[in-house]
Design an enzyme around this catalytic site. Structure first.
Site, PDB file in Angstrom:
ATOM      1  N   LEU A  78      49.778  35.032 -11.369  1.00  0.00           N
ATOM      2  CA  LEU A  78      48.917  33.622 -12.063  1.00  0.00           C
ATOM      3  C   LEU A  78      50.382  33.768 -13.340  1.00  0.00           C
ATOM      4  O   LEU A  78      49.934  32.605 -14.418  1.00  0.00           O
ATOM      5  CB  LEU A  78      47.669  33.665 -12.150  1.00  0.00           C
ATOM      6  CG  LEU A  78      46.892  33.496 -11.252  1.00  0.00           C
ATOM      7  CD1 LEU A  78      45.724  33.759 -10.773  1.00  0.00           C
ATOM      8  CD2 LEU A  78      47.112  32.133 -10.081  1.00  0.00           C
ATOM      9  N   CYS A 136      42.721  33.974  -4.801  1.00  0.00           N
ATOM     10  CA  CYS A 136      44.236  35.297  -5.701  1.00  0.00           C
ATOM     11  C   CYS A 136      43.518  35.798  -5.426  1.00  0.00           C
ATOM     12  O   CYS A 136      43.320  36.846  -6.200  1.00  0.00           O
ATOM     13  CB  CYS A 136      45.050  34.088  -6.799  1.00  0.00           C
ATOM     14  SG  CYS A 136      46.030  35.258  -7.228  1.00  0.00           S
TER      15      CYS A 136
END
Length: 308
Positions: A78, A136
């Protein structure tokens, strides 16, 4: 002279009209600037920009991307400039070359962070839809942990819906036992749609060095190899829920887009293919009318969920 047939590629996502269902997936298209010099990205239905968190993130140590058979493994972690920079810098720059509503992908490490970022991005005129990433697999203490239980996914959904006015789609993880239970929990908590699938959890080993090929040991496995899994999960969720589904996972051709839509997807995201070929989405969009003609499809919206 034979009159050329018109093929209707338009679809509608929770009131957001798209010229076609092709959407580059978050994490593979940056904030648009990286691709604008390859082609006019306004031909896209929309695109989902890079996963954005409250604070800037450098991401995981390198190496964090590796090729593998029919796909790739990534553990970028990220990396992003943070919500303030996205609103203050990336969106104003995007406005100069992309003239359609964009999909804002929001990630977080707590329910409060999700709510904060979504409330901020909801006020931006350029944003047509908010995609909340609870899936994620490449960050610790957050990300996928919210997407692996119906209760946690529902809690994030409720918190985000309480502070937003725009459609909210929850992006789910395939790394679960029962995808339908989680999707239904999000729907009951107020989600306007579901996006699936995010990457699967994978790992490769460097045989000479006898170590994992990426520094994070494990990472998100994406690419053409996961397409059958994505189609299966889209089919399951689309037939179990009443809200729209954006399909994602291993899509690389116009035929893949049509197959995903027949399974139940209203729009289709293209991920890893963009990293291998920056023209992937352009080529898919250009190939759609010919595929529609071959398959006897005049309007793509007619085939959504046609496989029972």
């Amino acid at each position: 002279m034979v009159k050329e047939r018109n093929f209707d590629t338009k679809v509608c996502l929770s009131g957001l009209e798209l010229d076609n269902p092709v959407i580059p997936a978050s994490g593979t298209f940056g904030y648009g600037n990286e691709y604008k010099d390859f082609y006019d990205i306004n031909i896209l239905g929309s695109f989902s920009f890079k996963g954005t968190t409250r604070d800037p993130r450098f991401g995981n140590p390198t190496p964090r991307i590796a090729e593998c058979t029919a796909g790739m493994i990534n553990a970028v972690g990220l990396q992003n400039p943070g919500i303030d920079a996205v609103i203050g810098e990336e969106l104003p720059r995007l406005k100069r070359f992309f003239h359609k509503p964009v999909i804002a992908n929001i990630s977080g490490f707590s329910v409060d962070e999700y709510a904060y970022c979504c409330s901020r991005i909801d006020k931006e005129e350029q944003v047509g839809l908010i995609e909340v990433n609870v899936s994620c697999p490449n960050v610790r203490h957050g990300g996928m942990s919210f997407g692996t239980s119906p209760e946690a996914a529902a809690e994030v959904t409720r918190a985000v819906k309480a502070v937003t006015t725009k459609p909210v789609y929850i992006k789910l993880s395939p790394n679960v036992t029962d995808i339908v239970a989680i999707a239904r929990a999000c729907e009951e908590a107020g989600a306007d749609g579901i996006c699936l699938i995010n990457t699967m959890l994978g790992m490769r080993i460097d045989l000479r060095r006898r170590t994992p090929v990426i520094a994070n040991t494990m990472g998100g496995f994406s690419g053409e190899a996961i397409f059958p899994v994505a189609v299966r999960m889209v089919y399951q969720v689309a037939h179990a829920c009443r809200i729209p589904v954006m399909g994602c996972g291993g899509v690389a051709t116009a035929r893949d887009v049509i197959e995903m839509m027949m399974a139940g997807a209203t729009a289709v995201q293209v991920g890893a293919a963009n990293l291998r070929n920056p023209y992937a989405c352009k080529e898919i969009i250009e190939a759609l009318p010919a595929e529609m003609e071959r398959l006897g499809i005049e309007r793509l919206s007619d085939i959504i969920g046609c496989v029972k």
